[in-house]
Design a protein around this motif. Structure first.
Motif, PDB file in Angstrom:
ATOM      1  N   VAL A 267       0.477  20.946  58.256  1.00 34.69           N
ATOM      2  CA  VAL A 267       1.354  21.218  57.112  1.00 34.69           C
ATOM      3  C   VAL A 267       0.533  21.316  55.831  1.00 34.69           C
ATOM      4  CG1 VAL A 267       3.223  20.290  55.679  1.00 34.69           C
ATOM      5  CG2 VAL A 267       3.401  20.205  58.180  1.00 34.69           C
ATOM      6  N   ASP A 268      -0.491  20.447  55.696  1.00 35.40           N
ATOM      7  CA  ASP A 268      -1.396  20.543  54.535  1.00 35.40           C
ATOM      8  C   ASP A 268      -1.989  21.948  54.435  1.00 35.40           C
ATOM      9  OD1 ASP A 268      -0.966  17.853  54.089  1.00 35.40           O
ATOM     10  OD2 ASP A 268      -2.889  17.210  54.892  1.00 35.40           O
ATOM     11  N   GLN A 269      -2.485  22.451  55.564  1.00 34.71           N
ATOM     12  CA  GLN A 269      -3.098  23.783  55.583  1.00 34.71           C
ATOM     13  C   GLN A 269      -2.082  24.861  55.258  1.00 34.71           C
ATOM     14  OE1 GLN A 269      -5.542  24.538  59.146  1.00 34.71           O
ATOM     15  NE2 GLN A 269      -5.553  22.343  59.503  1.00 34.71           N
ATOM     16  N   LEU A 270      -0.872  24.701  55.785  1.00 37.92           N
ATOM     17  CA  LEU A 270       0.188  25.680  55.555  1.00 37.92           C
ATOM     18  C   LEU A 270       0.552  25.760  54.075  1.00 37.92           C
ATOM     19  CD1 LEU A 270       2.469  27.578  56.528  1.00 37.92           C
ATOM     20  CD2 LEU A 270       3.836  25.545  56.999  1.00 37.92           C
ATOM     21  N   VAL A 271       0.830  24.598  53.476  1.00 34.15           N
ATOM     22  CA  VAL A 271       1.216  24.562  52.064  1.00 34.15           C
ATOM     23  C   VAL A 271       0.071  25.052  51.183  1.00 34.15           C
ATOM     24  CG1 VAL A 271       1.929  23.056  50.154  1.00 34.15           C
ATOM     25  CG2 VAL A 271       2.897  22.724  52.444  1.00 34.15           C
ATOM     26  N   GLU A 272      -1.150  24.633  51.505  1.00 28.96           N
ATOM     27  CA  GLU A 272      -2.302  25.048  50.700  1.00 28.96           C
ATOM     28  C   GLU A 272      -2.502  26.559  50.735  1.00 28.96           C
ATOM     29  OE1 GLU A 272      -7.119  24.346  50.767  1.00 28.96           O
ATOM     30  OE2 GLU A 272      -5.818  22.602  51.055  1.00 28.96           O
ATOM     31  N   SER A 273      -2.353  27.158  51.907  1.00 29.94           N
ATOM     32  CA  SER A 273      -2.550  28.610  52.013  1.00 29.94           C
ATOM     33  C   SER A 273      -1.493  29.365  51.219  1.00 29.94           C
ATOM     34  CB  SER A 273      -2.527  29.038  53.484  1.00 29.94           C
ATOM     35  OG  SER A 273      -1.249  28.844  54.065  1.00 29.94           O
ATOM     36  N   ILE A 274      -0.248  28.867  51.237  1.00 28.96           N
ATOM     37  CA  ILE A 274       0.831  29.511  50.474  1.00 28.96           C
ATOM     38  C   ILE A 274       0.568  29.402  48.981  1.00 28.96           C
ATOM     39  CG2 ILE A 274       3.288  29.373  49.883  1.00 28.96           C
ATOM     40  CD1 ILE A 274       3.758  28.408  52.787  1.00 28.96           C
ATOM     41  N   LEU A 275       0.262  28.189  48.521  1.00 29.33           N
ATOM     42  CA  LEU A 275       0.049  27.968  47.089  1.00 29.33           C
ATOM     43  C   LEU A 275      -1.177  28.715  46.573  1.00 29.33           C
ATOM     44  CD1 LEU A 275       0.883  24.164  46.699  1.00 29.33           C
ATOM     45  CD2 LEU A 275       2.322  26.129  46.146  1.00 29.33           C
ATOM     46  N   LYS A 276      -2.232  28.780  47.379  1.00 28.26           N
ATOM     47  CA  LYS A 276      -3.442  29.481  46.933  1.00 28.26           C
ATOM     48  C   LYS A 276      -3.164  30.951  46.674  1.00 28.26           C
ATOM     49  CE  LYS A 276      -7.409  26.806  48.546  1.00 28.26           C
ATOM     50  NZ  LYS A 276      -8.571  26.771  49.466  1.00 28.26           N
ATOM     51  N   ARG A 277      -2.425  31.588  47.559  1.00 29.31           N
ATOM     52  CA  ARG A 277      -2.147  33.013  47.382  1.00 29.31           C
ATOM     53  C   ARG A 277      -1.284  33.270  46.148  1.00 29.31           C
ATOM     54  NH1 ARG A 277      -2.006  32.822  53.181  1.00 29.31           N
ATOM     55  NH2 ARG A 277       0.241  32.453  53.176  1.00 29.31           N
ATOM     56  N   VAL A 278      -0.280  32.406  45.947  1.00 26.74           N
ATOM     57  CA  VAL A 278       0.592  32.578  44.778  1.00 26.74           C
ATOM     58  C   VAL A 278      -0.168  32.268  43.491  1.00 26.74           C
ATOM     59  CG1 VAL A 278       2.663  31.751  43.614  1.00 26.74           C
ATOM     60  CG2 VAL A 278       2.693  32.119  46.085  1.00 26.74           C
ATOM     61  N   ALA A 279      -0.907  31.159  43.472  1.00 29.60           N
ATOM     62  CA  ALA A 279      -1.642  30.767  42.266  1.00 29.60           C
ATOM     63  C   ALA A 279      -2.731  31.765  41.918  1.00 29.60           C
ATOM     64  CB  ALA A 279      -2.245  29.377  42.452  1.00 29.60           C
ATOM     65  N   ASN A 280      -3.264  32.453  42.908  1.00 27.84           N
ATOM     66  CA  ASN A 280      -4.294  33.458  42.653  1.00 27.84           C
ATOM     67  C   ASN A 280      -3.708  34.732  42.046  1.00 27.84           C
ATOM     68  OD1 ASN A 280      -7.113  34.437  43.013  1.00 27.84           O
ATOM     69  ND2 ASN A 280      -6.135  35.898  44.385  1.00 27.84           N
ATOM     70  N   LYS A 281      -2.421  34.953  42.267  1.00 29.28           N
ATOM     71  CA  LYS A 281      -1.773  36.188  41.793  1.00 29.28           C
ATOM     72  C   LYS A 281      -0.977  35.972  40.508  1.00 29.28           C
ATOM     73  CE  LYS A 281      -0.164  40.485  42.556  1.00 29.28           C
ATOM     74  NZ  LYS A 281      -1.012  41.692  42.665  1.00 29.28           N
ATOM     75  N   LEU A 282      -0.271  34.856  40.425  1.00 27.76           N
ATOM     76  CA  LEU A 282       0.625  34.589  39.301  1.00 27.76           C
ATOM     77  C   LEU A 282      -0.037  33.650  38.296  1.00 27.76           C
ATOM     78  CD1 LEU A 282       3.547  34.918  38.128  1.00 27.76           C
ATOM     79  CD2 LEU A 282       4.119  32.808  39.361  1.00 27.76           C
ATOM     80  N   PRO A 283      -0.293  34.106  37.075  1.00 26.62           N
ATOM     81  CA  PRO A 283      -0.870  33.210  36.066  1.00 26.62           C
ATOM     82  C   PRO A 283       0.018  31.993  35.844  1.00 26.62           C
ATOM     83  CG  PRO A 283      -0.971  35.494  35.326  1.00 26.62           C
ATOM     84  CD  PRO A 283      -0.107  35.491  36.557  1.00 26.62           C
ATOM     85  N   TYR A 284      -0.603  30.839  35.702  1.00 26.72           N
ATOM     86  CA  TYR A 284       0.150  29.602  35.550  1.00 26.72           C
ATOM     87  C   TYR A 284       1.108  29.673  34.369  1.00 26.72           C
ATOM     88  CZ  TYR A 284       1.158  24.639  34.833  1.00 26.72           C
ATOM     89  OH  TYR A 284       1.804  23.433  34.661  1.00 26.72           O
ATOM     90  N   GLU A 285       0.631  30.188  33.263  1.00 25.72           N
ATOM     91  CA  GLU A 285       1.461  30.228  32.049  1.00 25.72           C
ATOM     92  C   GLU A 285       2.628  31.197  32.171  1.00 25.72           C
ATOM     93  OE1 GLU A 285      -1.156  32.837  29.083  1.00 25.72           O
ATOM     94  OE2 GLU A 285      -2.336  31.503  30.360  1.00 25.72           O
ATOM     95  N   ASP A 286       2.533  32.189  33.087  1.00 27.30           N
ATOM     96  CA  ASP A 286       3.605  33.167  33.231  1.00 27.30           C
ATOM     97  C   ASP A 286       4.758  32.657  34.082  1.00 27.30           C
ATOM     98  OD1 ASP A 286       2.108  34.816  31.676  1.00 27.30           O
ATOM     99  OD2 ASP A 286       1.586  36.246  33.251  1.00 27.30           O
ATOM    100  N   PHE A 287       4.602  31.446  34.624  1.00 24.10           N
ATOM    101  CA  PHE A 287       5.700  30.835  35.377  1.00 24.10           C
ATOM    102  C   PHE A 287       6.762  30.297  34.411  1.00 24.10           C
ATOM    103  CE2 PHE A 287       7.579  27.193  37.774  1.00 24.10           C
ATOM    104  CZ  PHE A 287       8.102  27.927  38.826  1.00 24.10           C
ATOM    105  N   TYR A 288       6.372  30.094  33.154  1.00 26.44           N
ATOM    106  CA  TYR A 288       7.276  29.502  32.176  1.00 26.44           C
ATOM    107  C   TYR A 288       7.708  30.531  31.140  1.00 26.44           C
ATOM    108  CZ  TYR A 288       4.943  25.391  34.105  1.00 26.44           C
ATOM    109  OH  TYR A 288       4.429  24.463  34.954  1.00 26.44           O
ATOM    110  N   ARG A 289       8.854  30.248  30.525  1.00 19.78           N
ATOM    111  CA  ARG A 289       9.326  31.080  29.421  1.00 19.78           C
ATOM    112  C   ARG A 289       8.716  30.554  28.124  1.00 19.78           C
ATOM    113  NH1 ARG A 289      14.409  28.191  30.332  1.00 19.78           N
ATOM    114  NH2 ARG A 289      14.880  26.837  28.541  1.00 19.78           N
ATOM    115  N   ASP A 290       8.664  31.422  27.129  1.00 20.82           N
ATOM    116  CA  ASP A 290       8.074  31.027  25.844  1.00 20.82           C
ATOM    117  C   ASP A 290       8.946  29.974  25.157  1.00 20.82           C
ATOM    118  OD1 ASP A 290       6.077  32.829  26.253  1.00 20.82           O
ATOM    119  OD2 ASP A 290       7.148  34.461  25.210  1.00 20.82           O
TER     120      ASP A 290
END
Length: 245
Positions: free
Chosen positions: A222-245
């Motif tokens: 499960v660690d590997q599963l969650v890590e692989s999902i989060l890595k792909r999303v975090a690599n594509k979506l800028p952290y600051e763009d997850f939030y509204r201004d």
């Protein structure tokens, strides 16, 4: 030269991850909103969301997954490995709590939730002892994990890129699991259908003991599963763009 600059700018803009219009952004620090938004993404996009790097969650495949390994001087007396395994049910996850999602990128994020039913199917190979009884076999296996409570801590690093955006580099994921039930069926135990069926009956009667035996390996998967999902999303979506201004 001007054309090159324009092309580079357009490429950079198109490569940035973007949330779709039907997913509202949260205010930084609003943990309730973050938990609800992540759950909404899982519900609406079980087949994935390429714009943010999210792959399909309705069926996830892995190869060479070690669930248990015999330890000469340790408590484990079983070798259990899946040559290949498919995990289903992750798309039905509900995120109940989110911590650390502040405007300034924190060092640790935490997500808690539950999954009503996880199904694992694959080709296994097993030898050793289980419930103090010798066991061996290889073939197809089906495992169902019921009412799975999950809490994952995610260690993150700041990733500043040439596009001027801040990304969350996923360094490590560590999860804790608690389950309310487990059902197993391992084909071809002892190379004997009757003995295999009898062993599966015993194993399912004493599922909690077996869960404690397999817990470490399943949690690692499960660690590997969650890590692989989060890595792909975090690599594509800028952290600051997850939030509204």
């Amino acid at each position: 030269m001007r054309l090159i600059v324009i092309v580079c700018c357009l490429w950079s803009a198109s490569s940035l991850g973007q949330l779709p219009s039907d997913i509202g952004k949260c205010k930084a620090g609003d943990s309730i909103c973050v938990a609800e938004t992540v759950t909404r993404i899982l519900r609406l996009y079980p087949n994935g969301l390429p714009s943010i790097g999210l792959d399909a969650l309705d069926s996830i495949g892995f190869e060479n997954v070690v669930v248990s390994r015999m330890e000469p001087d340790g408590p484990s007396t079983l070798d259990l490995r899946f040559h290949n395994i498919t995990v289903k049910g992750f798309a039905d996850s509900t995120v109940t709590e989110a911590k650390g999602f502040a405007a300034d990128l924190p060092r640790v994020l935490e997500l808690s939730g539950w999954i009503p039913l996880l199904k694992l199917d694959g080709y296994y190979e097993m030898r050793g002892s289980l419930l103090t009884m010798p066991i061996h076999g290889k073939g197809q296996a089906h495992v169902e994990i019921k009412e799975c409570r999950v809490r994952c801590k995610v260690r993150v690093l700041e990733d500043l890129r040439g596009d001027g955006k801040q990304y969350a580099g996923i360094a490590k994921v560590k999860c804790l699991l608690d389950v309310q039930g487990m059902h197993m069926n391992f084909d071809n135990l002892f190379n004997n259908p009757e003995m295999s069926e009898a062993m599966n009956v015993v194993a399912n009667t004493k599922w909690l003991e077996i869960w404690h035996t397999l817990r470490r390996g399943i949690t690692s998967a499960v660690d590997q599963l969650v890590e692989s999902i989060l890595k792909r999303v975090a690599n594509k979506l800028p952290y600051e763009d997850f939030y509204r201004d």
